[in-house]
Design a protein around this motif. Structure first.
Motif, PDB file in Angstrom:
ATOM      1  N   VAL A 171       6.491   2.209   1.085  1.00  0.00           N
ATOM      2  CA  VAL A 171       5.266   1.448   0.881  1.00  0.00           C
ATOM      3  C   VAL A 171       5.043   0.566   2.106  1.00  0.00           C
ATOM      4  N   GLU A 172       3.785   0.345   2.415  1.00  0.00           N
ATOM      5  CA  GLU A 172       3.449  -0.563   3.505  1.00  0.00           C
ATOM      6  C   GLU A 172       3.335  -1.979   2.948  1.00  0.00           C
ATOM      7  N   LEU A 173       4.019  -2.923   3.569  1.00  0.00           N
ATOM      8  CA  LEU A 173       3.877  -4.321   3.198  1.00  0.00           C
ATOM      9  C   LEU A 173       2.573  -4.837   3.792  1.00  0.00           C
ATOM     10  N   VAL A 174       1.699  -5.357   2.951  1.00  0.00           N
ATOM     11  CA  VAL A 174       0.397  -5.837   3.416  1.00  0.00           C
ATOM     12  C   VAL A 174       0.404  -7.355   3.575  1.00  0.00           C
ATOM     13  N   THR A 175       0.818  -8.053   2.520  1.00  0.00           N
ATOM     14  CA  THR A 175       0.865  -9.518   2.545  1.00  0.00           C
ATOM     15  C   THR A 175       2.207  -9.991   2.007  1.00  0.00           C
ATOM     16  N   VAL A 176       2.856 -10.887   2.720  1.00  0.00           N
ATOM     17  CA  VAL A 176       4.135 -11.434   2.297  1.00  0.00           C
ATOM     18  C   VAL A 176       4.078 -12.956   2.402  1.00  0.00           C
ATOM     19  N   GLN A 177       5.063 -13.596   1.775  1.00  0.00           N
ATOM     20  CA  GLN A 177       5.162 -15.055   1.847  1.00  0.00           C
ATOM     21  C   GLN A 177       6.627 -15.451   2.004  1.00  0.00           C
ATOM     22  N   PRO A 178       7.046 -15.785   3.222  1.00  0.00           N
ATOM     23  CA  PRO A 178       8.430 -16.229   3.419  1.00  0.00           C
ATOM     24  C   PRO A 178       8.672 -17.539   2.685  1.00  0.00           C
ATOM     25  N   GLN A 179       9.921 -17.803   2.385  1.00  0.00           N
ATOM     26  CA  GLN A 179      10.299 -19.003   1.656  1.00  0.00           C
ATOM     27  C   GLN A 179       9.835 -20.259   2.408  1.00  0.00           C
ATOM     28  N   GLY A 180       9.112 -21.132   1.706  1.00  0.00           N
ATOM     29  CA  GLY A 180       8.654 -22.373   2.302  1.00  0.00           C
ATOM     30  C   GLY A 180       7.433 -22.262   3.177  1.00  0.00           C
ATOM     31  N   LYS A 181       6.806 -21.077   3.226  1.00  0.00           N
ATOM     32  CA  LYS A 181       5.634 -20.886   4.087  1.00  0.00           C
ATOM     33  C   LYS A 181       4.460 -20.334   3.282  1.00  0.00           C
ATOM     34  N   LYS A 182       3.297 -20.261   3.940  1.00  0.00           N
ATOM     35  CA  LYS A 182       2.100 -19.746   3.302  1.00  0.00           C
ATOM     36  C   LYS A 182       2.055 -18.220   3.394  1.00  0.00           C
ATOM     37  N   PRO A 183       1.271 -17.576   2.525  1.00  0.00           N
ATOM     38  CA  PRO A 183       1.112 -16.116   2.634  1.00  0.00           C
ATOM     39  C   PRO A 183       0.585 -15.716   4.006  1.00  0.00           C
ATOM     40  N   MET A 184       1.034 -14.558   4.494  1.00  0.00           N
ATOM     41  CA  MET A 184       0.604 -14.074   5.806  1.00  0.00           C
ATOM     42  C   MET A 184       0.621 -12.554   5.837  1.00  0.00           C
ATOM     43  N   ALA A 185      -0.075 -12.002   6.806  1.00  0.00           N
ATOM     44  CA  ALA A 185      -0.037 -10.560   7.006  1.00  0.00           C
ATOM     45  C   ALA A 185       1.383 -10.136   7.351  1.00  0.00           C
ATOM     46  N   ALA A 186       1.828  -9.037   6.765  1.00  0.00           N
ATOM     47  CA  ALA A 186       3.208  -8.596   6.980  1.00  0.00           C
ATOM     48  C   ALA A 186       3.479  -8.306   8.452  1.00  0.00           C
ATOM     49  N   ALA A 187       2.501  -7.764   9.172  1.00  0.00           N
ATOM     50  CA  ALA A 187       2.700  -7.476  10.597  1.00  0.00           C
ATOM     51  C   ALA A 187       2.947  -8.759  11.388  1.00  0.00           C
ATOM     52  N   ALA A 224       8.710  -1.082  11.543  1.00  0.00           N
ATOM     53  CA  ALA A 224       7.605  -1.938  11.961  1.00  0.00           C
ATOM     54  C   ALA A 224       6.957  -1.432  13.232  1.00  0.00           C
ATOM     55  N   THR A 225       5.625  -1.535  13.280  1.00  0.00           N
ATOM     56  CA  THR A 225       4.849  -1.315  14.491  1.00  0.00           C
ATOM     57  C   THR A 225       4.049  -2.597  14.750  1.00  0.00           C
ATOM     58  N   LYS A 226       3.187  -2.579  15.752  1.00  0.00           N
ATOM     59  CA  LYS A 226       2.390  -3.769  16.033  1.00  0.00           C
ATOM     60  C   LYS A 226       1.422  -4.100  14.901  1.00  0.00           C
ATOM     61  N   SER A 227       1.038  -3.081  14.146  1.00  0.00           N
ATOM     62  CA  SER A 227       0.004  -3.296  13.123  1.00  0.00           C
ATOM     63  C   SER A 227       0.460  -3.094  11.692  1.00  0.00           C
ATOM     64  N   SER A 228       1.697  -2.653  11.467  1.00  0.00           N
ATOM     65  CA  SER A 228       2.121  -2.403  10.088  1.00  0.00           C
ATOM     66  C   SER A 228       3.629  -2.557   9.928  1.00  0.00           C
ATOM     67  N   VAL A 229       4.029  -2.796   8.676  1.00  0.00           N
ATOM     68  CA  VAL A 229       5.443  -2.859   8.307  1.00  0.00           C
ATOM     69  C   VAL A 229       5.620  -2.023   7.048  1.00  0.00           C
ATOM     70  N   LYS A 230       6.577  -1.100   7.078  1.00  0.00           N
ATOM     71  CA  LYS A 230       6.835  -0.256   5.914  1.00  0.00           C
ATOM     72  C   LYS A 230       8.271  -0.447   5.464  1.00  0.00           C
ATOM     73  N   ARG A 236       0.861  -1.187   0.000  1.00  0.00           N
ATOM     74  CA  ARG A 236       0.000   0.000   0.000  1.00  0.00           C
ATOM     75  C   ARG A 236       0.896   1.235   0.000  1.00  0.00           C
ATOM     76  N   LEU A 237       0.590   2.197  -0.857  1.00  0.00           N
ATOM     77  CA  LEU A 237       1.390   3.418  -0.924  1.00  0.00           C
ATOM     78  C   LEU A 237       1.195   4.255   0.341  1.00  0.00           C
ATOM     79  N   THR A 238       2.264   4.910   0.776  1.00  0.00           N
ATOM     80  CA  THR A 238       2.190   5.799   1.941  1.00  0.00           C
ATOM     81  C   THR A 238       2.870   7.118   1.599  1.00  0.00           C
ATOM     82  N   ASP A 239       2.802   8.065   2.527  1.00  0.00           N
ATOM     83  CA  ASP A 239       3.502   9.341   2.376  1.00  0.00           C
ATOM     84  C   ASP A 239       4.765   9.393   3.227  1.00  0.00           C
ATOM     85  N   ASP A 240       5.097   8.285   3.877  1.00  0.00           N
ATOM     86  CA  ASP A 240       6.275   8.248   4.738  1.00  0.00           C
ATOM     87  C   ASP A 240       7.550   8.191   3.918  1.00  0.00           C
TER      88      ASP A 240
END
Length: 313
Positions: free
Chosen positions: A276-292, A262-268, A249-253
């Motif tokens: 940009v804020e990372l919303v959904t990521v997928q680490p190697q060998g794992k399922k997609p998850m919320a970036a936070a 990183a905060t408790k609810s977001s990762v930029k 997600r685009l931000t103005d930061d």
């Protein structure tokens, strides 16, 4: 008209459904051979083949190559008037193109002559286009260069992924394809040659193409992420391992390229312009998850960075 439909992936099923519901007579389906899928790598029929099997009574042809003599002989025996095509995935020889009297009519997901090739939707998003569309045209030997019957346009939304956009185009394009067949049969639709200017190419997006450049502006990062979703998935590296980035997600930061916050609810993460804020990521060998959730699990440090030159200190 008697038609033989050619297609392979899920978006092509939508067009096949529209043809089944039309006044045209479906007398056969051409699709790619069964392919290995899943962890067990068992052979699985294409989505088009599966749908055709459910219809019952439809001959399904799965040539390894469309130039196979047995396939060409059978197609001549079926003698279709036209062969509508959606994402078939095989190179058609002239011998096949000559069989139906009205030719092979392709539904292509761009406004030709823009984005000729295998991945028009992905390229239109990545290139920051505002509008794309679909075209029906008669297939010739040159890549997506045949004369065009009809065109529709579709705006690209600010959060559209290639999956979102492809689905919308498959739905609207299925009507365009049926309308094209209707017009050809009625003798009221004439194909027009494509203009020589405005040709762009859209080759398949490779995994290498999907690597994020965090020195690029935020909009370019966002567009690559959306254009590569669902496949092959945009990615970068973190602590020496590949990390897929499925939504941002685009931000103005403002952060430096690759810098994480990183905060408790977001990762930029920083880019060449704004963060940009990372919303959904997928680490190697794992399922997609919320970036936070990912950030909490790996315990980010002040020295962590994203990108190939940003190894953990």
């Amino acid at each position: 008209m008697r038609v033989v439909f050619a297609g392979t992936p899920e978006p092509a099923v939508i067009a096949l459904e529209a043809i089944v519901a039309s006044r045209h007579e479906l007398v056969g389906v051409v699709t790619r051979p069964d392919a290995p899928a899943g962890r067990g790598r068992k052979l699985v029929a294409s989505p088009v083949a599966q749908y055709a099997e459910e219809l019952g009574g439809i001959e399904i042809l799965k040539p390894v190559k469309p130039s196979d003599p047995d396939f060409l002989a059978r197609l001549r025996e079926i003698a279709p008037d036209a062969c509508p095509v959606v994402a078939y995935g095989g190179l058609l020889p002239q011998a096949a193109l000559d069989i139906p009297r009205y030719g092979w009519i392709n539904l292509h997901f761009s406004v030709l002559p823009a984005w000729r090739g295998a991945a028009p939707v992905q390229h239109s998003i990545i290139a920051c286009d505002d509008v794309t569309g679909a075209s029906t045209f008669r297939i010739v030997k040159a890549l997506d260069a045949g004369p065009v019957y009809g065109v529709l346009t579709e705006p690209i939304g600010p959060s559209d992924t290639s999956g979102d956009l492809l689905h919308r185009l498959a739905v609207s394009g299925s009507k365009l394809l049926v309308d094209t067949l209707d017009g050809i049969e009625a003798g009221v639709l004439e194909a027009r040659e494509q203009p020589a200017d405005g040709v762009t190419l859209a080759p398949k997006i490779t995994v290498e193409d999907a690597e994020l450049d965090l020195n690029a502006p935020a909009q370019r990062v966002d567009r690559l992420v959306r254009g590569c979703n669902p496949a092959p998935g945009a990615w970068t590296t973190f602590r020496g391992e590949r990390l897929k980035v499925l939504a941002v997600r685009l931000t103005d930061d403002e952060l430096k390229p690759g810098e994480l916050q990183a905060t408790k609810s977001s990762v930029k993460v920083g880019t060449g312009s704004r963060a940009v804020e990372l919303v959904t990521v997928q680490p190697q060998g794992k399922k997609p998850m919320a970036a936070a959730d990912w950030a909490r699990g790996i315990r980010l440090t002040d020295d962590d960075r994203l990108g190939p030159s940003c190894e953990r200190a």
